[in-house]
Design a protein around this motif. Sequence first.
Motif, mmCIF file in Angstrom:
data_model
loop_
_atom_site.group_PDB
_atom_site.id
_atom_site.type_symbol
_atom_site.label_atom_id
_atom_site.label_comp_id
_atom_site.label_asym_id
_atom_site.label_seq_id
_atom_site.Cartn_x
_atom_site.Cartn_y
_atom_site.Cartn_z
ATOM 1 N N ARG A 86 0.813 -1.214 0.000
ATOM 2 C CA ARG A 86 0.000 0.000 0.000
ATOM 3 C C ARG A 86 0.849 1.268 0.000
ATOM 4 O O ARG A 86 0.317 2.362 -0.192
ATOM 5 N N TYR A 87 2.142 1.108 0.260
ATOM 6 C CA TYR A 87 3.062 2.243 0.338
ATOM 7 C C TYR A 87 4.311 1.914 -0.455
ATOM 8 O O TYR A 87 4.770 0.778 -0.449
ATOM 9 N N ARG A 88 4.879 2.924 -1.110
ATOM 10 C CA ARG A 88 6.137 2.710 -1.822
ATOM 11 C C ARG A 88 7.300 2.813 -0.843
ATOM 12 O O ARG A 88 7.185 3.450 0.212
ATOM 13 N N SER A 89 8.414 2.210 -1.188
ATOM 14 C CA SER A 89 9.619 2.237 -0.363
ATOM 15 C C SER A 89 10.333 3.575 -0.515
ATOM 16 O O SER A 89 10.325 4.176 -1.589
ATOM 17 N N ILE A 90 10.974 3.989 0.570
ATOM 18 C CA ILE A 90 11.706 5.250 0.555
ATOM 19 C C ILE A 90 12.842 5.153 1.578
ATOM 20 O O ILE A 90 12.694 4.509 2.613
ATOM 21 N N GLY A 91 13.966 5.777 1.284
ATOM 22 C CA GLY A 91 15.081 5.799 2.229
ATOM 23 C C GLY A 91 14.717 6.611 3.465
ATOM 24 O O GLY A 91 13.937 7.569 3.381
ATOM 25 N N ILE A 92 15.290 6.243 4.612
ATOM 26 C CA ILE A 92 14.941 6.908 5.869
ATOM 27 C C ILE A 92 15.288 8.398 5.834
ATOM 28 O O ILE A 92 14.518 9.216 6.343
ATOM 29 N N GLU A 93 16.416 8.764 5.237
ATOM 30 C CA GLU A 93 16.777 10.189 5.191
ATOM 31 C C GLU A 93 15.774 10.986 4.365
ATOM 32 O O GLU A 93 15.350 12.066 4.764
ATOM 33 N N GLU A 94 15.383 10.437 3.214
ATOM 34 C CA GLU A 94 14.389 11.115 2.373
ATOM 35 C C GLU A 94 13.044 11.178 3.099
ATOM 36 O O GLU A 94 12.335 12.176 3.031
ATOM 37 N N TYR A 95 12.715 10.095 3.817
ATOM 38 C CA TYR A 95 11.471 10.073 4.572
ATOM 39 C C TYR A 95 11.457 11.182 5.629
ATOM 40 O O TYR A 95 10.478 11.915 5.759
ATOM 41 N N ILE A 96 12.531 11.302 6.382
ATOM 42 C CA ILE A 96 12.588 12.310 7.453
ATOM 43 C C ILE A 96 12.463 13.715 6.866
ATOM 44 O O ILE A 96 11.713 14.545 7.377
ATOM 45 N N LYS A 97 13.169 13.991 5.771
ATOM 46 C CA LYS A 97 13.051 15.304 5.122
ATOM 47 C C LYS A 97 11.621 15.564 4.661
ATOM 48 O O LYS A 97 11.066 16.634 4.876
ATOM 49 N N GLY A 98 11.016 14.567 4.010
ATOM 50 C CA GLY A 98 9.638 14.717 3.533
ATOM 51 C C GLY A 98 8.663 14.883 4.681
ATOM 52 O O GLY A 98 7.728 15.681 4.602
ATOM 53 N N ASN A 99 8.894 14.139 5.762
ATOM 54 C CA ASN A 99 7.994 14.225 6.908
ATOM 55 C C ASN A 99 8.087 15.588 7.581
ATOM 56 O O ASN A 99 7.065 16.152 7.974
ATOM 57 N N LEU A 100 9.287 16.124 7.714
ATOM 58 C CA LEU A 100 9.441 17.455 8.316
ATOM 59 C C LEU A 100 8.755 18.524 7.473
ATOM 60 O O LEU A 100 8.103 19.421 8.003
ATOM 61 N N GLY A 101 8.874 18.419 6.155
ATOM 62 C CA GLY A 101 8.192 19.364 5.269
ATOM 63 C C GLY A 101 6.682 19.262 5.382
ATOM 64 O O GLY A 101 5.982 20.269 5.432
ATOM 65 N N ALA A 102 6.184 18.031 5.443
ATOM 66 C CA ALA A 102 4.741 17.826 5.569
ATOM 67 C C ALA A 102 4.230 18.328 6.914
ATOM 68 O O ALA A 102 3.149 18.915 6.994
ATOM 69 N N LEU A 103 5.006 18.119 7.959
ATOM 70 C CA LEU A 103 4.618 18.601 9.286
ATOM 71 C C LEU A 103 4.448 20.123 9.271
ATOM 72 O O LEU A 103 3.487 20.651 9.815
#
Length: 127
Positions: free
Chosen positions: A98-115
Amino acid sequence: MPHTDGLGLTLLLHVDDTPGLQIRKGGRWFPVRPLPGAFVVNVADILEVLTNGAYRSVEHRVIPDAERARTTVVIFQEAFVGGMVAPLPELVNGGEARYRSIGIEEYIKGNLGALADGTRFIDKLRT
């Protein structure tokens, strides 16, 4: 502000009995009654991805008490495998992730932006 937490798990330890924490379920807000000395464990976004949606992250908010201060100790726990945030293969069970894979560093950057935007980054990872 209502939100889900971006990492794996969130542990909350209520130090006092001041209310304020609420969770949303079925479109309604429910109070979490504080039990001093007890942990509240919130499933967060990465755990939702790892479990391929079997465990959903908990939307929550805090409504301050105008009369009393609220003291809570919070611990955020990351959860990823091999540097990746991805559904665990054994939990996909031959179906679709249900979710695509993503590297943890990219995830953290994306999550901070979304927050900062008030959105959920894992919604962008849905397949």
